[in-house]
Scaffold this active site. Structure first.
Site, PDB file in Angstrom:
ATOM      1  N   THR A 107      -5.902  -8.191  10.286  1.00 50.51           N
ATOM      2  CA  THR A 107      -6.055  -6.739   9.485  1.00 50.51           C
ATOM      3  C   THR A 107      -6.175  -5.523  10.756  1.00 50.51           C
ATOM      4  OG1 THR A 107      -7.723  -7.847   8.680  1.00 50.51           O
ATOM      5  CG2 THR A 107      -7.878  -5.098   8.848  1.00 50.51           C
TER       6      THR A 107
ATOM      7  N   PHE B 193     -15.667   3.460   7.510  1.00 52.13           N
ATOM      8  CA  PHE B 193     -14.158   4.066   7.198  1.00 52.13           C
ATOM      9  C   PHE B 193     -14.124   4.081   5.304  1.00 52.13           C
ATOM     10  CE2 PHE B 193     -13.755  -0.550   7.775  1.00 52.13           C
ATOM     11  CZ  PHE B 193     -13.427  -0.772   6.588  1.00 52.13           C
TER      12      PHE B 193
ATOM     13  N   LYS C  13       0.945  -1.276  -0.059  1.00 58.01           N
ATOM     14  CA  LYS C  13       0.246   0.209   0.175  1.00 58.01           C
ATOM     15  C   LYS C  13       0.953   1.551   0.336  1.00 58.01           C
ATOM     16  CE  LYS C  13      -3.494  -2.812   2.365  1.00 58.01           C
ATOM     17  NZ  LYS C  13      -4.342  -1.997   3.503  1.00 58.01           N
TER      18      LYS C  13
ATOM     19  N   GLU D 120      -9.599  -9.521  -7.747  1.00 56.88           N
ATOM     20  CA  GLU D 120      -8.326  -8.806  -8.060  1.00 56.88           C
ATOM     21  C   GLU D 120      -7.596  -9.056  -9.267  1.00 56.88           C
ATOM     22  OE1 GLU D 120      -9.005  -8.829  -2.581  1.00 56.88           O
ATOM     23  OE2 GLU D 120      -7.747  -9.875  -3.602  1.00 56.88           O
TER      24      GLU D 120
HETATM   25  P1  IDP Z   1      -7.823  -7.357   5.321  1.00 61.29           P
HETATM   26  O1  IDP Z   1      -6.945  -5.468   4.202  1.00 61.29           O
HETATM   27  O2  IDP Z   1      -6.683  -7.538   6.034  1.00 61.29           O
HETATM   28  O3  IDP Z   1      -8.699  -7.829   4.447  1.00 61.29           O
HETATM   29  P2  IDP Z   1     -10.672  -5.870   5.359  1.00 61.29           P
HETATM   30  O4  IDP Z   1     -11.359  -5.681   6.517  1.00 61.29           O
HETATM   31  O5  IDP Z   1     -10.639  -6.359   3.678  1.00 61.29           O
HETATM   32  O6  IDP Z   1      -9.288  -6.337   5.955  1.00 61.29           O
HETATM   33  O7  IDP Z   1     -10.652  -4.461   4.924  1.00 61.29           O
HETATM   34  C1  IDP Z   1      -9.517  -3.463   3.921  1.00 61.29           C
HETATM   35  C2  IDP Z   1      -8.748  -2.816   4.770  1.00 61.29           C
HETATM   36  O8  IDP Z   1      -9.648  -1.508   5.718  1.00 61.29           O
HETATM   37  C3  IDP Z   1      -6.871  -2.695   6.003  1.00 61.29           C
HETATM   38  O9  IDP Z   1      -6.815  -3.409   5.214  1.00 61.29           O
HETATM   39  C4  IDP Z   1      -7.122  -1.815   6.371  1.00 61.29           C
HETATM   40  O10 IDP Z   1      -6.237  -0.846   5.454  1.00 61.29           O
HETATM   41  C5  IDP Z   1      -8.971  -0.951   5.799  1.00 61.29           C
HETATM   42  N1  IDP Z   1      -9.189  -0.790   7.423  1.00 61.29           N
HETATM   43  C6  IDP Z   1     -10.675  -1.979   7.914  1.00 61.29           C
HETATM   44  N2  IDP Z   1     -11.041  -1.687   9.153  1.00 61.29           N
HETATM   45  C7  IDP Z   1     -11.185  -0.333   9.267  1.00 61.29           C
HETATM   46  C8  IDP Z   1     -10.961   0.382   9.972  1.00 61.29           C
HETATM   47  O11 IDP Z   1     -11.778   0.189  11.029  1.00 61.29           O
HETATM   48  N3  IDP Z   1     -10.373   1.415  10.225  1.00 61.29           N
HETATM   49  C9  IDP Z   1     -10.053   1.991   9.362  1.00 61.29           C
HETATM   50  N4  IDP Z   1      -9.101   1.608   7.952  1.00 61.29           N
HETATM   51  C10 IDP Z   1     -10.461   0.111   8.386  1.00 61.29           C
END
Ligand code: IDP
Ligand code: MG
Length: 162
Positions: free
Chosen positions: A103, A69, A21, A138
């Protein structure tokens, strides 16, 4: 092992979409992250350096569109260049997620990429597909078919049992 069994096993080796990222790029962690997957024995089959559009990111994170978010996530992810990649190997989707860690880096185990290299969920430096199905989606979003390369690493026989 019979050649047809070996072929079937090779075909079972799946692909995952991994992306450094913008914060990972800005912090100079690209090499370190690639090294983890390379050293593990997974095979790099696609890689690029690109500054993604908000439009692409909205498609990539479509499942999260209703989350509070989401606007911040799209802003963060489109704030600079990223390094999307495709890695191939036995169980690479699941193992890739284990290598990334939880995450939220506050919950990521030490030894994982997120556990070792970042602190907050909104700056968690790396993406990895969560299933074979989302990996396919993806990979198709970020790469053309021609950009994903079929090749046989010289060390393959030393990474996998024949
Ligand atoms: P992952 O990346 O581990 O698959 P996901 O739940 O798919 O997790 O969320 C995608 C991305 O969104 C996360 O990697 C993170 O960058 C962001 N994200 C997830 N939850 C939050 C949050 O509560 N606050 C801010 N950003 C979040
Ligand atoms: Mg996810």
């Amino acid at each position: 092992m019979a050649a047809y069994v070996a072929r079937a096993m090779a075909e079972a080796r799946e692909r995952t979409f991994i992306m450094v990222k913008p914060d990972g790029v800005q912090r100079g962690l690209v090499g370190k992250i690639i090294k983890r997957f390379e050293s593990k024995g997974f095979k790099l089959v696609a890689l690029k350096f690109t500054w993604p559009s908000e439009e692409l990111l909205k498609k990539h994170y479509a499942d999260l569109a209703t989350k509070p978010f989401f606007p911040g996530l799209v802003k963060y992810m489109s704030s600079g260049p990223v390094v999307p990649m495709v890695w191939e190997g036995l169980n690479v989707v699941k193992t890739g997620r284990v290598m990334l860690g939880a995450t939220n880096p506050a919950d990521s185990a030490p030894g994982t990429i997120r556990g070792d290299l970042c602190i907050q969920v909104g700056r968690n430096i790396i993406h990895g597909s969560d299933s074979v199905e989302s990996a396919k989606k993806e990979i198709g979003l970020w790469f053309t078919e021609k950009e994903v390369i079929n090749w046989k690493p010289a060390n393959e026989g030393w990474v996998y049992e024949d």
